[in-house]
Design an enzyme around this catalytic site. Sequence first.
Site, PDB file in Angstrom:
ATOM      1  N   ASP A 179      -0.713  -1.795  -4.197  1.00 31.13           N
ATOM      2  CA  ASP A 179       0.122  -2.086  -3.113  1.00 31.13           C
ATOM      3  C   ASP A 179       1.127  -2.877  -3.762  1.00 31.13           C
ATOM      4  OD1 ASP A 179       1.526  -2.661  -0.884  1.00 31.13           O
ATOM      5  OD2 ASP A 179       0.085  -4.471  -0.233  1.00 31.13           O
ATOM      6  N   GLU A 211       9.649  -6.468  -0.826  1.00 30.98           N
ATOM      7  CA  GLU A 211       9.199  -6.040   0.666  1.00 30.98           C
ATOM      8  C   GLU A 211       8.085  -6.939   1.028  1.00 30.98           C
ATOM      9  OE1 GLU A 211       5.980  -4.060   3.116  1.00 30.98           O
ATOM     10  OE2 GLU A 211       5.584  -5.060   1.174  1.00 30.98           O
ATOM     11  N   HIS A 317      -4.383  -6.542  -1.085  1.00 31.02           N
ATOM     12  CA  HIS A 317      -4.134  -7.909  -1.645  1.00 31.02           C
ATOM     13  C   HIS A 317      -4.952  -8.695  -2.538  1.00 31.02           C
ATOM     14  CE1 HIS A 317      -0.197  -8.650   0.596  1.00 31.02           C
ATOM     15  NE2 HIS A 317      -0.468  -7.484   0.227  1.00 31.02           N
TER      16      HIS A 317
END
Length: 352
Positions: A179, A211, A317
């Site tokens: 990610d 982001e 994450h």
Amino acid sequence: MDIERIAQFIAETTALPGVPGYEAGVNGGIADWFRPYARDVFTDGLENLYALVGAGESAGPKIIVCAHQDEIGLVVSKIEDDGCLRIFKNGGVDPRILPGMEVSVQTASGPLYGVVGAKPPQLLTEKDREKALKLDDLYVDVGYPAGEVRRRVRVGDMVVMRAPSLRLANGRMAGKTMDDRASVAAMLAAAEALSGRNVPAQAYFVSTTQEEIGSKGARTATFRLKPDLAIVIDVTHGEGPGTGKWEAFPVDKVVVGHGPNIHPRLEKIAVETAKENGVDYTLEICTGVTATDASETQTARGGVPTLLLSIPLKYMHTTVELLSLDTVRETGRLIALVIERIAREWEGFAWF
């Protein structure tokens, strides 16, 4: 682009540091991969990386394709008297994943390696064991005494997680920072495909910054380019034990966004193109803003019609984010096909 090249790109770029606001460490590595396919590669003041693929400036639609290059990370918030570093988050870090992690403190003189420690469970009271772990309970130990640490480290230095990427069975790959550098890999695959087709469009592939703290890079890049439309690629949750319906998706399918953040015409084109070209896909129902770069591209300037494609990712994450390399490749193929179709139909193109 073949699977091995995609895996190589992911392995190389996920090893580079690039927490929000400090993406220069990864920018150059990504730029080198795009140069063979782009007419121009450049950066802006916010460290967004642009790669222009396609025809000249007067031809066809101007399209911005975004995937963010920044990763979640940490910041040194305090230096303790024993030399350990207290930390705060830079992006959406879950404290539960941190104990025992290897990290790199980005000091002015270079990386300083350390580990994330916490009070050993044997020394905790029974009541303490029942509490949720907080960042205040954790620290980074770099091995030096306090005086040497204060000479080398400043409060405010960034801390980057360290973990190798790992190839798994059945075309899976796991590691940190999938990610969203896996989505940058999908953009690279699309850029390679488009570069050999002489498509009458200006496709700006943008590896965006920040982001993870509010899509600031996508906002500024869209404002700068004034595109006719935007295609955003990000990750979404992959199915795993305990995930419920509509909150996670099979890792072997490209996910097309559906909802107020996504333009209906672009969604329709993506779905039709996927069906016509054998791209296995599913829909993600997005009831509001998507917490991706799409939220910013859609509302930049006077509004930009936006499409959101997502790559399902398990264990988001963490340092073991897991995905299918074939889905990354198929996402890139779908991006190229959508751009080619829009460019072919651009004269007389109707949004509604």
